[in-house]
Structures are given as structure tokens and as C-alpha cells.
Design a protein around this motif. Structure first.
Motif, PDB file in Angstrom:
ATOM      1  N   ALA A 137       0.844  -1.207   0.000  1.00  0.00           N
ATOM      2  CA  ALA A 137       0.000   0.000   0.000  1.00  0.00           C
ATOM      3  C   ALA A 137       0.874   1.249   0.000  1.00  0.00           C
ATOM      4  O   ALA A 137       1.701   1.430  -0.877  1.00  0.00           O
ATOM      5  CB  ALA A 137      -0.978  -0.026   1.160  1.00  0.00           C
ATOM      6  N   GLU A 138       0.747   2.106   1.031  1.00  0.00           N
ATOM      7  CA  GLU A 138       1.529   3.346   1.055  1.00  0.00           C
ATOM      8  C   GLU A 138       3.013   3.126   1.284  1.00  0.00           C
ATOM      9  O   GLU A 138       3.827   4.023   1.062  1.00  0.00           O
ATOM     10  CB  GLU A 138       0.987   4.291   2.132  1.00  0.00           C
ATOM     11  CG  GLU A 138      -0.357   4.906   1.807  1.00  0.00           C
ATOM     12  CD  GLU A 138      -1.516   4.042   2.274  1.00  0.00           C
ATOM     13  OE1 GLU A 138      -1.273   2.883   2.652  1.00  0.00           O
ATOM     14  OE2 GLU A 138      -2.650   4.517   2.260  1.00  0.00           O
ATOM     15  N   SER A 152      -1.923  -3.084  -7.420  1.00  0.00           N
ATOM     16  CA  SER A 152      -2.614  -1.836  -7.725  1.00  0.00           C
ATOM     17  C   SER A 152      -1.623  -0.850  -8.334  1.00  0.00           C
ATOM     18  O   SER A 152      -0.673  -0.421  -7.670  1.00  0.00           O
ATOM     19  CB  SER A 152      -3.229  -1.232  -6.458  1.00  0.00           C
ATOM     20  OG  SER A 152      -3.580   0.123  -6.673  1.00  0.00           O
ATOM     21  N   ALA A 153      -1.852  -0.469  -9.581  1.00  0.00           N
ATOM     22  CA  ALA A 153      -0.960   0.486 -10.231  1.00  0.00           C
ATOM     23  C   ALA A 153      -0.967   1.829  -9.510  1.00  0.00           C
ATOM     24  O   ALA A 153       0.071   2.486  -9.389  1.00  0.00           O
ATOM     25  CB  ALA A 153      -1.380   0.663 -11.692  1.00  0.00           C
ATOM     26  N   VAL A 154      -2.123   2.232  -9.012  1.00  0.00           N
ATOM     27  CA  VAL A 154      -2.230   3.519  -8.317  1.00  0.00           C
ATOM     28  C   VAL A 154      -1.462   3.485  -7.007  1.00  0.00           C
ATOM     29  O   VAL A 154      -0.746   4.430  -6.656  1.00  0.00           O
ATOM     30  CB  VAL A 154      -3.705   3.881  -8.091  1.00  0.00           C
ATOM     31  CG1 VAL A 154      -3.835   5.115  -7.201  1.00  0.00           C
ATOM     32  CG2 VAL A 154      -4.404   4.120  -9.428  1.00  0.00           C
ATOM     33  N   GLN A 155      -1.597   2.391  -6.255  1.00  0.00           N
ATOM     34  CA  GLN A 155      -0.872   2.276  -4.995  1.00  0.00           C
ATOM     35  C   GLN A 155       0.642   2.307  -5.224  1.00  0.00           C
ATOM     36  O   GLN A 155       1.389   2.960  -4.489  1.00  0.00           O
ATOM     37  CB  GLN A 155      -1.255   0.969  -4.282  1.00  0.00           C
ATOM     38  CG  GLN A 155      -2.713   0.832  -3.928  1.00  0.00           C
ATOM     39  CD  GLN A 155      -3.057   1.389  -2.552  1.00  0.00           C
ATOM     40  OE1 GLN A 155      -2.296   2.158  -1.968  1.00  0.00           O
ATOM     41  NE2 GLN A 155      -4.216   1.018  -2.049  1.00  0.00           N
ATOM     42  N   VAL A 156       1.100   1.608  -6.254  1.00  0.00           N
ATOM     43  CA  VAL A 156       2.532   1.563  -6.534  1.00  0.00           C
ATOM     44  C   VAL A 156       3.045   2.940  -6.927  1.00  0.00           C
ATOM     45  O   VAL A 156       4.104   3.388  -6.450  1.00  0.00           O
ATOM     46  CB  VAL A 156       2.840   0.523  -7.634  1.00  0.00           C
ATOM     47  CG1 VAL A 156       4.272   0.656  -8.136  1.00  0.00           C
ATOM     48  CG2 VAL A 156       2.592  -0.886  -7.103  1.00  0.00           C
ATOM     49  N   ILE A 161       9.863 -12.606   4.168  1.00  0.00           N
ATOM     50  CA  ILE A 161       8.708 -12.233   3.355  1.00  0.00           C
ATOM     51  C   ILE A 161       7.581 -11.927   4.322  1.00  0.00           C
ATOM     52  O   ILE A 161       7.308 -12.731   5.224  1.00  0.00           O
ATOM     53  CB  ILE A 161       8.309 -13.347   2.372  1.00  0.00           C
ATOM     54  CG1 ILE A 161       9.458 -13.614   1.387  1.00  0.00           C
ATOM     55  CG2 ILE A 161       7.028 -12.984   1.631  1.00  0.00           C
ATOM     56  CD1 ILE A 161       9.176 -14.745   0.400  1.00  0.00           C
ATOM     57  N   TYR A 162       6.952 -10.784   4.149  1.00  0.00           N
ATOM     58  CA  TYR A 162       5.934 -10.384   5.122  1.00  0.00           C
ATOM     59  C   TYR A 162       4.775  -9.665   4.443  1.00  0.00           C
ATOM     60  O   TYR A 162       4.873  -9.214   3.295  1.00  0.00           O
ATOM     61  CB  TYR A 162       6.549  -9.480   6.202  1.00  0.00           C
ATOM     62  CG  TYR A 162       6.970  -8.123   5.704  1.00  0.00           C
ATOM     63  CD1 TYR A 162       6.095  -7.041   5.754  1.00  0.00           C
ATOM     64  CD2 TYR A 162       8.240  -7.914   5.164  1.00  0.00           C
ATOM     65  CE1 TYR A 162       6.480  -5.784   5.282  1.00  0.00           C
ATOM     66  CE2 TYR A 162       8.631  -6.675   4.691  1.00  0.00           C
ATOM     67  CZ  TYR A 162       7.733  -5.619   4.758  1.00  0.00           C
ATOM     68  OH  TYR A 162       8.112  -4.385   4.276  1.00  0.00           O
ATOM     69  N   SER A 163       3.685  -9.559   5.179  1.00  0.00           N
ATOM     70  CA  SER A 163       2.490  -8.886   4.686  1.00  0.00           C
ATOM     71  C   SER A 163       1.721  -8.351   5.889  1.00  0.00           C
ATOM     72  O   SER A 163       1.361  -9.115   6.785  1.00  0.00           O
ATOM     73  CB  SER A 163       1.627  -9.862   3.894  1.00  0.00           C
ATOM     74  OG  SER A 163       0.385  -9.299   3.539  1.00  0.00           O
ATOM     75  N   THR A 164       1.514  -7.052   5.927  1.00  0.00           N
ATOM     76  CA  THR A 164       0.748  -6.444   7.015  1.00  0.00           C
ATOM     77  C   THR A 164      -0.609  -6.010   6.478  1.00  0.00           C
ATOM     78  O   THR A 164      -0.720  -5.028   5.766  1.00  0.00           O
ATOM     79  CB  THR A 164       1.501  -5.243   7.618  1.00  0.00           C
ATOM     80  OG1 THR A 164       1.803  -4.288   6.592  1.00  0.00           O
ATOM     81  CG2 THR A 164       2.804  -5.693   8.267  1.00  0.00           C
ATOM     82  N   TRP A 165      -1.621  -6.797   6.786  1.00  0.00           N
ATOM     83  CA  TRP A 165      -2.978  -6.580   6.295  1.00  0.00           C
ATOM     84  C   TRP A 165      -2.958  -6.468   4.770  1.00  0.00           C
ATOM     85  O   TRP A 165      -3.694  -5.684   4.182  1.00  0.00           O
ATOM     86  CB  TRP A 165      -3.599  -5.334   6.924  1.00  0.00           C
ATOM     87  CG  TRP A 165      -3.865  -5.438   8.398  1.00  0.00           C
ATOM     88  CD1 TRP A 165      -2.934  -5.708   9.365  1.00  0.00           C
ATOM     89  CD2 TRP A 165      -5.112  -5.275   9.074  1.00  0.00           C
ATOM     90  NE1 TRP A 165      -3.531  -5.715  10.601  1.00  0.00           N
ATOM     91  CE2 TRP A 165      -4.865  -5.444  10.454  1.00  0.00           C
ATOM     92  CE3 TRP A 165      -6.400  -4.974   8.653  1.00  0.00           C
ATOM     93  CZ2 TRP A 165      -5.877  -5.342  11.417  1.00  0.00           C
ATOM     94  CZ3 TRP A 165      -7.396  -4.868   9.607  1.00  0.00           C
ATOM     95  CH2 TRP A 165      -7.143  -5.055  10.969  1.00  0.00           C
ATOM     96  N   GLY A 166      -2.095  -7.252   4.141  1.00  0.00           N
ATOM     97  CA  GLY A 166      -1.854  -7.100   2.713  1.00  0.00           C
ATOM     98  C   GLY A 166      -2.239  -8.325   1.915  1.00  0.00           C
ATOM     99  O   GLY A 166      -3.268  -8.964   2.149  1.00  0.00           O
TER     100      GLY A 166
END
Length: 225
Positions: free
Chosen positions: A60-61, A81-85, A119-124
């Protein structure tokens, strides 16, 4: 003018933030690694065991990725998400150890052979990808003894597996779009991880300061050394 409803999951995340007509938002702070989104002083990046390289699935951000990069970790952050990137690249332009990639998580993991220490993901992306598809790919791209860690909202008892998700861009709209998230209880996640070869699985629920709100389920596991 009201924006058109999204027709694909990627478009959903393109429009997820900013929302409600708030316009573009300022860059978020990157003071500490956060698993909950509540800035509650809970566990931080130490759960990743000081990696030299890390992969963020669904940044995300990008503030958690930025925290790691500023601490000397080479971080690749992948979002479909292209916009998020684009926004994350703008927010963290000039961070030399941080790279944002526009790709779906499984597709990205299939593309390369290099391995990551964490490798991690926070609410992702882990929350929004079938673990039967994702976890074998994560295991293949983790270095021996590497850490896999992820967090998502504490599940409601009995609401396990693939759950249809509503959201700010789905409520009250006539659309064929369905966004899914995969959520399980701690024991269920542990069983799935072990079945895919992960070891040293640790699960915990971080309570929400608001007693009426759900907490965060946080899970860590490793690959064999």
C-alpha cells in the motif's frame, strides 16, 4: 462527479485509498514497523530477525517497507494496484534500498529465483490470496531459515476460509465485482503453514485498545535451515 465502481480486484485497490473524496493524502510517517495499523507500540520489525533482504506483499503506502529500508534492509515491495505503486514510489522517492514493483503476488513469486531472508504482509496480499496458491510460492522464495510473517484482522469465530468482502467501493453498488479475503483462526493458519513445509509457527492476537473492536492476528513461521 461520482467515480465508476471498480470491475476488477486491482481496480478496487486502485480506488481504496484515498476515498470518500478526501483527495490525495500526505506521505505517512515511517517511524516504526507496525503490524496492526493502530500505532499501539506492539511488536515491530524484530519479528523478521534482522534480514538483509525482505519482500513486502501488498505494501500500500509503503511505510513499513520504508522503515526496513532505512534500517539497511534491501526491500522489494510488490502490489498489484498500479495507483498504490505509483503513490508509494512518489512517497519514498530517493530511498536507495527500496523498490516498488507493480505485480500480482503469485505472479511475481513465479518470475524469479532469488531468495529473501524475510517475506511479510501487514494486512496485505496474504489476506487476499488463496494460501494454497501463495504459500508454496513463498516457501520457494524464502532463504533457508527465512521468516514468513503476516497480519490481518482478528477473524470472527466461524467466519473462516474465503470470505466475500464488502468495502467503501462495493457497498450499495450494483456491480458483479466480488473481492475475497482468506481468514482463519490461529490453529487453522498453523495447520496450513505446516502442511506447506513451514516450521516454528507462532500465532498471537494483538488486542485492540477499543474493547468493542476486533484485534489483529499476527503469525510468524520459518523455513528449514
Amino acid at each position: 462527479m461520482t467515480s465508476a465502481a471498480p470491475t476488477t480486484p486491482a481496480e478496487y485497490w486502485d480506488k481504496y485509498k484515498p476515498h470518500r473524496g478526501q483527495g490525495d493524502q500526505p506521505r505517512p510517517p515511517a517511524r516504526a514497523f507496525d503490524w496492526t495499523g493502530l500505532a499501539d507500540g506492539g511488536p515491530g520489525a524484530e519479528l523478521l530477525r534482522s534480514p538483509a533482504t525482505a519482500l513486502d506483499l501488498g505494501p500500500a503506502e509503503g511505510e513499513n517497507a520504508a522503515v526496513l529500508a532505512r534500517a539497511g534492509v534491501e526491500v522489494t515491495a510488490v502490489d498489484f494496484s498500479a495507483v498504490q505503486v505509483e503513490r508509494a514510489r512518489r512517497f519514498w522517492e530517493g530511498e536507495p534500498r527500496l523498490t516498488f514493483v507493480h505485480a500480482e503476488a503469485c505472479a511475481y513469486l513465479d518470475q524469479g529465483t532469488d531468495r529473501f531472508d524475510a517475506i511479510y504482509s501487514t494486512w496485505g496480499a496474504v489476506w487476499f490470496t488463496d494460501p494454497e496458491d501463495l504459500f508454496p510460492r513463498v516457501a520457494a522464495r524464502l532463504a533457508p531459515g527465512g521468516v514468513f510473517a503476516f497480519s490481518h484482522r482478528e477473524p470472527v469465530v466461524g467466519q473462516y476460509g474465503a470470505q466475500e468482502m464488502g468495502g467503501k467501493w462495493l457497498e450499495g453498488r450494483e456491480t458483479e465485482l466480488t473481492v475475497w479475503r482468506w481468514q482463519y483462526g490461529p490453529e487453522q493458519w498453523a495447520d496450513i503453514l505446516k502442511r506447506h513445509g513451514f516450521t516454528a509457527v507462532h500465532t498471537q492476537v494483538l488486542t485492540n485498545p477499543d474493547p468493542a473492536a476486533l484485534g489483529t492476528l499476527l503469525i510468524t513461521a520459518t523455513t528449514a535451515p
